[in-house]
Enzyme design. Structure first.
Site, PDB file in Angstrom:
ATOM      1  N   ARG A  56      38.241  56.220 136.108  1.00 38.68           N
ATOM      2  CA  ARG A  56      36.744  56.248 135.458  1.00 38.68           C
ATOM      3  C   ARG A  56      36.908  54.893 134.605  1.00 38.68           C
ATOM      4  NH1 ARG A  56      35.022  59.806 132.296  1.00 38.68           N
ATOM      5  NH2 ARG A  56      36.527  61.479 133.619  1.00 38.68           N
ATOM      6  N   TYR A 108       9.054  49.898 143.922  1.00 38.35           N
ATOM      7  CA  TYR A 108       9.914  50.977 144.602  1.00 38.35           C
ATOM      8  C   TYR A 108       9.621  52.426 143.992  1.00 38.35           C
ATOM      9  CZ  TYR A 108      14.159  53.357 146.347  1.00 38.35           C
ATOM     10  OH  TYR A 108      14.633  54.436 147.237  1.00 38.35           O
ATOM     11  N   ASP A 181      14.206  44.510 137.073  1.00 39.24           N
ATOM     12  CA  ASP A 181      14.407  45.353 139.179  1.00 39.24           C
ATOM     13  C   ASP A 181      14.712  43.713 139.605  1.00 39.24           C
ATOM     14  OD1 ASP A 181      15.502  45.773 141.085  1.00 39.24           O
ATOM     15  OD2 ASP A 181      14.683  47.874 141.179  1.00 39.24           O
ATOM     16  N   LYS A 206      21.228  46.090 148.720  1.00 38.64           N
ATOM     17  CA  LYS A 206      20.557  45.076 149.357  1.00 38.64           C
ATOM     18  C   LYS A 206      21.423  44.031 149.447  1.00 38.64           C
ATOM     19  CE  LYS A 206      17.365  48.360 148.887  1.00 38.64           C
ATOM     20  NZ  LYS A 206      17.887  49.636 148.964  1.00 38.64           N
TER      21      LYS A 206
HETATM   22  N1  PLP Z   1      14.827  49.522 143.295  1.00 39.04           N
HETATM   23  C1  PLP Z   1      14.445  48.883 144.232  1.00 39.04           C
HETATM   24  C2  PLP Z   1      13.586  47.010 144.047  1.00 39.04           C
HETATM   25  C3  PLP Z   1      14.949  49.473 145.864  1.00 39.04           C
HETATM   26  O1  PLP Z   1      14.121  48.845 146.644  1.00 39.04           O
HETATM   27  C4  PLP Z   1      15.670  50.347 145.750  1.00 39.04           C
HETATM   28  C5  PLP Z   1      15.875  50.859 146.955  1.00 39.04           C
HETATM   29  O2  PLP Z   1      15.369  51.033 147.847  1.00 39.04           O
HETATM   30  C6  PLP Z   1      16.451  50.573 144.281  1.00 39.04           C
HETATM   31  C7  PLP Z   1      15.604  49.877 143.176  1.00 39.04           C
HETATM   32  C8  PLP Z   1      17.408  51.360 144.950  1.00 39.04           C
HETATM   33  O3  PLP Z   1      18.912  51.514 145.020  1.00 39.04           O
HETATM   34  P1  PLP Z   1      19.398  52.276 145.683  1.00 39.04           P
HETATM   35  O4  PLP Z   1      19.073  52.478 146.923  1.00 39.04           O
HETATM   36  O5  PLP Z   1      20.845  51.793 146.197  1.00 39.04           O
HETATM   37  O6  PLP Z   1      19.925  53.790 144.738  1.00 39.04           O
END
Ligand code: PLP
Length: 384
Positions: A56, A108, A181, A206
């Protein structure tokens, strides 16, 4: 140390060599997979190797991927999480009950949904504002004095561009921590920490992994000694939202080609955006690479080497016609997510019908296929 040498090299070199990571025990040019969950101590009860005691806290594959991302992001430190959402949650868990957070509107949907629920449960005041509108953003900051500010640029699926340097100046004047983000940009196209952000977050599921086969998230920080980072480190290691070794190994493999893939995706997306912008059945194309896009000038200053593989467009004729077009596509797979080598299409209104998404909007994640094939597929689906 090899890592010190690599950190000053260009992203393509850094990534291809995984910042110098290999397998010292076998001479392998790629790291091995280290699955041990626990580590031996010597006769005096000291850890046998380094500080290794328990998975961990310590895993070589996690450390290698984090070191590579830290170098690509030009960060002070990075931490991997088992999903992008786990990374989002780790940030928001640092906010005290009763505080105020400012979050960009129309980002998102999964992030917005989770933050709304979390803030309600923790009695945190949530203010949602369009951060790409600096006047509205500054007014909200002055009025609400937030502890934490969360922006997403380019935003998913609206492709809005936020001025990170301007937002960071306002955030810091208000005493807030700014988190960006940067999933749609990847560290190849944008380094938000260099523009003044305190933390940067990616869904590594992604483009960073890029092969639609790993769920992962990452946070990187400018100042690894900051109180917020120390709280996140403790929370990640003790609450246990740690990425597994196999996923970290796969992520490192994906990252080795990140600059190459992002360059090709950006090039393809640009050509696709230009094709759609000229198509009579398309009313709007949202892509910061287009000179006509409202975010273009800012994106051209803030991003380097392209505008990414994510774009949205609105089909004339509303939801029914957009779904018809999506249904006729053959190369673009009808699936959620983005950033993989294969192109995807999504009708976002089906997923988030109450958020103001145009009914005719289709979001594309443009991959690395031959661009002529991609355009031909869109052409036949739209009807030339
Ligand atoms: N941030 C963005 C811009 C996203 O497009 C996504 C998922 O589509 C996330 C965060 C969340 O990521 P995860 O699906 O890996 O939990």
């Amino acid at each position: 140390m090899a890592e010190d040498y690599f950190k000053d090299l260009q992203p393509a070199t850094l990534a291809a060599h995984a910042a110098g990571a290999g397998d010292d025990t076998t001479g392998g040019v790629v790291p091995g997979v280290h699955m041990a969950t626990t580590f031996a101590r010597d006769a005096t009860y000291q850890p046998l190797v380094g500080e290794n005691t328990y998975v961990r806290y310590h895993n070589e594959n996690v450390r290698i991927a984090e070191a590579l991302i830290t170098a690509l992001e030009k960060a002070g430190d990075s931490l991997l999480f088992p999903s992008g959402m786990a990374a989002v949650a780790a940030v928001f868990r640092t906010v005290p009950n009763g505080a105020t957070v400012l979050v960009q509107q129309q980002i998102y949907w999964g992030t917005t949904q989770w933050i709304r629920d979390f803030c309600t449960r923790r009695e945190i005041t949530l203010v949602e504002v369009e951060a790409s509108d600096l006047t509205a953003f500054r007014a909200a900051c002055t009025r609400h004095k937030p502890t934490l500010i969360w922006v997403e640029t380019p935003s998913n699926p609206w492709l809005r561009i936020t001025d990170i340097a301007a937002v960071s100046e306002t955030a810091h004047a208000a005493g807030a921590t700014l988190v960006v983000d940067s999933t749609a940009a990847t560290p190849v196209l944008s380094q938000p920490l260099s523009h003044g952000a305190d933390l940067v977050m990616h869904s590594a599921t992604k483009a960073m992994n890029g092969h639609s086969d790993v769920l992962a998230g990452v946070l990187s920080v400018a100042d690894r000694e900051s109180a917020v980072w120390q709280a996140i480190v403790t929370d990640r290691n003790t609450a246990g939202a740690v990425l597994g070794p196999m996923e970290a190994w796969l992520l490192t493999r994906g990252l080795r080609t990140l600059p190459l893939r992002v360059r090709e995706m950006s090039r393809n997306a640009m050509a696709v955006a230009e094709f759609l912008a000229d198509h009579p059945k398309v009313s709007t194309v949202m892509y910061p690479g287009l000179a006509t896009d409202p975010g273009h000038d800012l994106a051209a200053r803030q991003m380097t080497g392209g505008f990414g593989g994510l774009l949205s467009f609105v089909v004339q004729g509303g939801a029914a016609e957009a779904l018809n077009v999506a249904g006729r596509l053959r190369l673009f797979l009808r699936a959620t997510s983005l950033g993989g080598v294969e192109s995807l299409v999504e009708h976002r209104h089906t997923i988030e019908p109450h958020t103001g998404i145009p009914e005719g909007l289709l979001r594309l994640s443009v991959g690395i296929e031959d661009v002529g094939d991609l355009i031909a597929d869109l052409g036949q689906a739209l009807g030339q």
